[in-house]
Design a protein around this motif. Structure first.
Motif, PDB file in Angstrom:
ATOM      1  N   ASP A   1       0.822  -1.210   0.000  1.00 61.70           N
ATOM      2  CA  ASP A   1       0.000   0.000   0.000  1.00 61.70           C
ATOM      3  C   ASP A   1       0.859   1.264   0.000  1.00 61.70           C
ATOM      4  O   ASP A   1       0.530   2.259  -0.655  1.00 61.70           O
ATOM      5  CB  ASP A   1      -0.929   0.011   1.215  1.00 61.70           C
ATOM      6  CG  ASP A   1      -2.008  -1.054   1.133  1.00 61.70           C
ATOM      7  OD1 ASP A   1      -2.213  -1.614   0.030  1.00 61.70           O
ATOM      8  OD2 ASP A   1      -2.642  -1.342   2.164  1.00 61.70           O
ATOM      9  N   THR A   2       1.976   1.222   0.725  1.00 58.27           N
ATOM     10  CA  THR A   2       2.869   2.381   0.784  1.00 58.27           C
ATOM     11  C   THR A   2       3.508   2.644  -0.573  1.00 58.27           C
ATOM     12  O   THR A   2       3.580   3.794  -1.031  1.00 58.27           O
ATOM     13  CB  THR A   2       3.960   2.166   1.847  1.00 58.27           C
ATOM     14  OG1 THR A   2       3.341   2.035   3.133  1.00 58.27           O
ATOM     15  CG2 THR A   2       4.950   3.316   1.874  1.00 58.27           C
ATOM     16  N   VAL A   3       3.972   1.598  -1.230  1.00 53.05           N
ATOM     17  CA  VAL A   3       4.590   1.755  -2.546  1.00 53.05           C
ATOM     18  C   VAL A   3       3.564   2.260  -3.556  1.00 53.05           C
ATOM     19  O   VAL A   3       3.853   3.147  -4.369  1.00 53.05           O
ATOM     20  CB  VAL A   3       5.225   0.425  -3.001  1.00 53.05           C
ATOM     21  CG1 VAL A   3       5.660   0.501  -4.459  1.00 53.05           C
ATOM     22  CG2 VAL A   3       6.414   0.075  -2.108  1.00 53.05           C
ATOM     23  N   ALA A   4       2.359   1.712  -3.516  1.00 52.17           N
ATOM     24  CA  ALA A   4       1.318   2.152  -4.450  1.00 52.17           C
ATOM     25  C   ALA A   4       0.981   3.626  -4.267  1.00 52.17           C
ATOM     26  O   ALA A   4       0.700   4.331  -5.241  1.00 52.17           O
ATOM     27  CB  ALA A   4       0.062   1.297  -4.267  1.00 52.17           C
ATOM     28  N   ALA A   5       1.037   4.096  -3.027  1.00 51.05           N
ATOM     29  CA  ALA A   5       0.702   5.490  -2.730  1.00 51.05           C
ATOM     30  C   ALA A   5       1.902   6.418  -2.874  1.00 51.05           C
ATOM     31  O   ALA A   5       1.768   7.628  -2.714  1.00 51.05           O
ATOM     32  CB  ALA A   5       0.149   5.595  -1.311  1.00 51.05           C
ATOM     33  N   ARG A   6       3.091   5.861  -3.190  1.00 50.44           N
ATOM     34  CA  ARG A   6       4.329   6.640  -3.213  1.00 50.44           C
ATOM     35  C   ARG A   6       4.467   7.409  -1.907  1.00 50.44           C
ATOM     36  O   ARG A   6       4.706   8.627  -1.877  1.00 50.44           O
ATOM     37  CB  ARG A   6       4.351   7.606  -4.397  1.00 50.44           C
ATOM     38  CG  ARG A   6       4.404   6.925  -5.737  1.00 50.44           C
ATOM     39  CD  ARG A   6       5.752   6.248  -5.946  1.00 50.44           C
ATOM     40  NE  ARG A   6       5.568   4.945  -6.619  1.00 50.44           N
ATOM     41  CZ  ARG A   6       6.464   3.981  -6.658  1.00 50.44           C
ATOM     42  NH1 ARG A   6       7.604   4.112  -6.024  1.00 50.44           N
ATOM     43  NH2 ARG A   6       6.231   2.872  -7.288  1.00 50.44           N
ATOM     44  N   ALA A   7       4.349   6.692  -0.807  1.00 51.89           N
ATOM     45  CA  ALA A   7       4.323   7.293   0.518  1.00 51.89           C
ATOM     46  C   ALA A   7       5.540   6.843   1.324  1.00 51.89           C
ATOM     47  O   ALA A   7       6.452   6.201   0.810  1.00 51.89           O
ATOM     48  CB  ALA A   7       3.026   6.916   1.229  1.00 51.89           C
ATOM     49  N   MET A   8       5.533   7.183   2.618  1.00 52.63           N
ATOM     50  CA  MET A   8       6.584   6.762   3.530  1.00 52.63           C
ATOM     51  C   MET A   8       5.963   5.945   4.653  1.00 52.63           C
ATOM     52  O   MET A   8       4.845   6.225   5.097  1.00 52.63           O
ATOM     53  CB  MET A   8       7.305   7.977   4.126  1.00 52.63           C
ATOM     54  CG  MET A   8       8.107   8.766   3.127  1.00 52.63           C
ATOM     55  SD  MET A   8       9.103  10.085   3.899  1.00 52.63           S
ATOM     56  CE  MET A   8       7.821  11.290   4.256  1.00 52.63           C
ATOM     57  N   MET A   9       6.704   4.927   5.103  1.00 54.82           N
ATOM     58  CA  MET A   9       6.244   4.159   6.263  1.00 54.82           C
ATOM     59  C   MET A   9       7.430   3.875   7.169  1.00 54.82           C
ATOM     60  O   MET A   9       8.597   3.983   6.756  1.00 54.82           O
ATOM     61  CB  MET A   9       5.550   2.865   5.852  1.00 54.82           C
ATOM     62  CG  MET A   9       6.437   1.767   5.336  1.00 54.82           C
ATOM     63  SD  MET A   9       5.534   0.191   5.109  1.00 54.82           S
ATOM     64  CE  MET A   9       5.226  -0.283   6.818  1.00 54.82           C
ATOM     65  N   CYS A  10       7.133   3.487   8.405  1.00 50.22           N
ATOM     66  CA  CYS A  10       8.158   3.170   9.385  1.00 50.22           C
ATOM     67  C   CYS A  10       7.859   1.811  10.001  1.00 50.22           C
ATOM     68  O   CYS A  10       6.761   1.592  10.540  1.00 50.22           O
ATOM     69  CB  CYS A  10       8.214   4.239  10.476  1.00 50.22           C
ATOM     70  SG  CYS A  10       9.346   3.844  11.843  1.00 50.22           S
ATOM     71  N   ILE A  11       8.807   0.885   9.892  1.00 47.13           N
ATOM     72  CA  ILE A  11       8.726  -0.407  10.553  1.00 47.13           C
ATOM     73  C   ILE A  11       9.783  -0.405  11.654  1.00 47.13           C
ATOM     74  O   ILE A  11      10.974  -0.203  11.374  1.00 47.13           O
ATOM     75  CB  ILE A  11       8.967  -1.558   9.561  1.00 47.13           C
ATOM     76  CG1 ILE A  11       7.783  -1.654   8.592  1.00 47.13           C
ATOM     77  CG2 ILE A  11       9.177  -2.877  10.282  1.00 47.13           C
ATOM     78  CD1 ILE A  11       7.884  -2.785   7.600  1.00 47.13           C
ATOM     79  N   HIS A  12       9.353  -0.611  12.889  1.00 47.15           N
ATOM     80  CA  HIS A  12      10.276  -0.499  14.012  1.00 47.15           C
ATOM     81  C   HIS A  12      10.032  -1.627  15.010  1.00 47.15           C
ATOM     82  O   HIS A  12       8.986  -2.281  15.004  1.00 47.15           O
ATOM     83  CB  HIS A  12      10.117   0.865  14.695  1.00 47.15           C
ATOM     84  CG  HIS A  12       8.738   1.104  15.254  1.00 47.15           C
ATOM     85  ND1 HIS A  12       8.431   0.908  16.579  1.00 47.15           N
ATOM     86  CD2 HIS A  12       7.585   1.497  14.653  1.00 47.15           C
ATOM     87  CE1 HIS A  12       7.146   1.194  16.774  1.00 47.15           C
ATOM     88  NE2 HIS A  12       6.608   1.554  15.623  1.00 47.15           N
ATOM     89  N   GLY A  13      11.006  -1.856  15.860  1.00 45.84           N
ATOM     90  CA  GLY A  13      10.890  -2.905  16.877  1.00 45.84           C
ATOM     91  C   GLY A  13      12.248  -3.327  17.375  1.00 45.84           C
ATOM     92  O   GLY A  13      13.284  -2.859  16.883  1.00 45.84           O
ATOM     93  N   GLY A  14      12.252  -4.222  18.346  1.00 46.40           N
ATOM     94  CA  GLY A  14      13.487  -4.662  18.970  1.00 46.40           C
ATOM     95  C   GLY A  14      14.386  -5.438  18.022  1.00 46.40           C
ATOM     96  O   GLY A  14      13.955  -5.932  16.976  1.00 46.40           O
ATOM     97  N   ALA A  15      15.662  -5.553  18.414  1.00 48.42           N
ATOM     98  CA  ALA A  15      16.640  -6.275  17.607  1.00 48.42           C
ATOM     99  C   ALA A  15      16.283  -7.754  17.529  1.00 48.42           C
ATOM    100  O   ALA A  15      15.921  -8.369  18.526  1.00 48.42           O
ATOM    101  CB  ALA A  15      18.034  -6.104  18.211  1.00 48.42           C
ATOM    102  N   GLY A  16      16.380  -8.308  16.319  1.00 47.03           N
ATOM    103  CA  GLY A  16      16.167  -9.741  16.139  1.00 47.03           C
ATOM    104  C   GLY A  16      14.730 -10.163  15.967  1.00 47.03           C
ATOM    105  O   GLY A  16      14.435 -11.364  15.947  1.00 47.03           O
ATOM    106  N   PHE A  17      13.812  -9.214  15.829  1.00 42.15           N
ATOM    107  CA  PHE A  17      12.392  -9.569  15.724  1.00 42.15           C
ATOM    108  C   PHE A  17      11.963  -9.887  14.295  1.00 42.15           C
ATOM    109  O   PHE A  17      10.793 -10.174  14.052  1.00 42.15           O
ATOM    110  CB  PHE A  17      11.516  -8.441  16.275  1.00 42.15           C
ATOM    111  CG  PHE A  17      11.571  -8.302  17.777  1.00 42.15           C
ATOM    112  CD1 PHE A  17      12.320  -9.167  18.553  1.00 42.15           C
ATOM    113  CD2 PHE A  17      10.879  -7.286  18.420  1.00 42.15           C
ATOM    114  CE1 PHE A  17      12.380  -9.037  19.929  1.00 42.15           C
ATOM    115  CE2 PHE A  17      10.921  -7.149  19.793  1.00 42.15           C
ATOM    116  CZ  PHE A  17      11.678  -8.021  20.555  1.00 42.15           C
ATOM    117  N   GLY A  18      12.879  -9.800  13.327  1.00 40.77           N
ATOM    118  CA  GLY A  18      12.560 -10.193  11.958  1.00 40.77           C
ATOM    119  C   GLY A  18      12.146  -9.078  11.039  1.00 40.77           C
ATOM    120  O   GLY A  18      11.616  -9.330   9.956  1.00 40.77           O
TER     121      GLY A  18
END
Length: 247
Positions: free
Chosen positions: A31-48
């Motif tokens: 959805d982000t790529v289709a919208a030419r938008a920005m997203m943030c994926i975050h989380g602890g180390a090693g969570f995949g």
């Protein structure tokens, strides 16, 4: 851009398993790529996080031009310019003057749609984040940007209201729950395919703790133990030996 079997360690026979987080990331990234938008994926180390994003972006190639940039220190806007120059495979020498450099990057980014995967984004400071916003805001550029980083990534981004207000989707990766562990770990590697559920739970409670990177480490040591002892399957005595290598 991505390796076909990206793993923390070179773990023969390991598979990318479809967790709920990966399914959500696939939908969010699409959805982000289709919208030419920005997203943030975050989380602890090693969570995949990185594995999931690489897997999802690879599915969009070659139709989508994906470029990966990674930072290991607190980069300035100048450092970001040079990293993008390299990622875009631009010819010639990088311009010396910032305004000239900016025009070159904007011209290149206006040629066709592109997606940037910005990994280890927790290392970015406000100046670096602002430069990505500056390029993304340019009407002629056709950018989608996926920021991926540790918990600090979310914190730093939230401190930059001009950028955080433009983030299309936020997604947090967390530890696997005990029930997810029992669902996905037997599919992750043949070592666990015929293991007793209580042994998988034992391994998670004492060593892996729902962390995929820890599961990869533990699996590598468990394979070694099985090979050296000749045992046909995992048991708790063998797992205790593997735990001793992780202490």
């Amino acid at each position: 851009m991505t390796a076909a079997t990206y793993q923390y360690v070179d773990l023969h026979d390991a598979s990318v398993v479809t967790t709920r987080a990966l399914l959500t990331a696939r939908e969010n990234i699409t959805d982000t790529v289709a919208a030419r938008a920005m997203m943030c994926i975050h989380g602890g180390a090693g969570f995949g996080k990185t594995l999931a994003v690489n897997t999802c972006l690879r599915e969009l190639e070659p139709a989508e031009d994906v470029r990966r940039v990674t930072f290991r220190a607190r980069p300035t806007a100048r450092a970001v310019r040079y990293e993008l120059f390299t990622a875009l495979d631009l010819a010639g020498e990088p311009p010396r003057h910032p305004s000239e450099f900016d025009r070159l990057l904007k011209t290149a980014l206006a040629e066709r749609p592109r997606t940037f995967l910005v990994d280890e984004a927790q290392w970015l400071n406000g100046e670096a984040f602002e430069y990505f916003r500056y390029l993304w805001d340019e009407p002629a550029t056709q950018l989608a940007i996926i920021f991926v980083g540790g918990a600090g990534c979310h914190t730093v981004l939230r401190r930059e209201p001009m950028l955080s207000s433009r983030v299309f989707i936020w997604q947090q990766f967390t530890r696997l729950t005990p029930s997810e562990v029992l669902d996905v770990i037997p599919l992750f590697h043949p070592v666990w395919a015929d293991a007793e559920p209580q042994d998988i739970t034992f391994a998670d409670q004492h060593a892996a703790h729902g962390n995929f990177r820890a599961w990869a480490q533990l699996t590598a040591h468990t394979r070694t133990a099985l090979a050296r002892t000749g045992r046909p399957r995992v048991d708790q005595e063998l797992l205790r030996w593997a735990f001793s290598r992780l202490a």
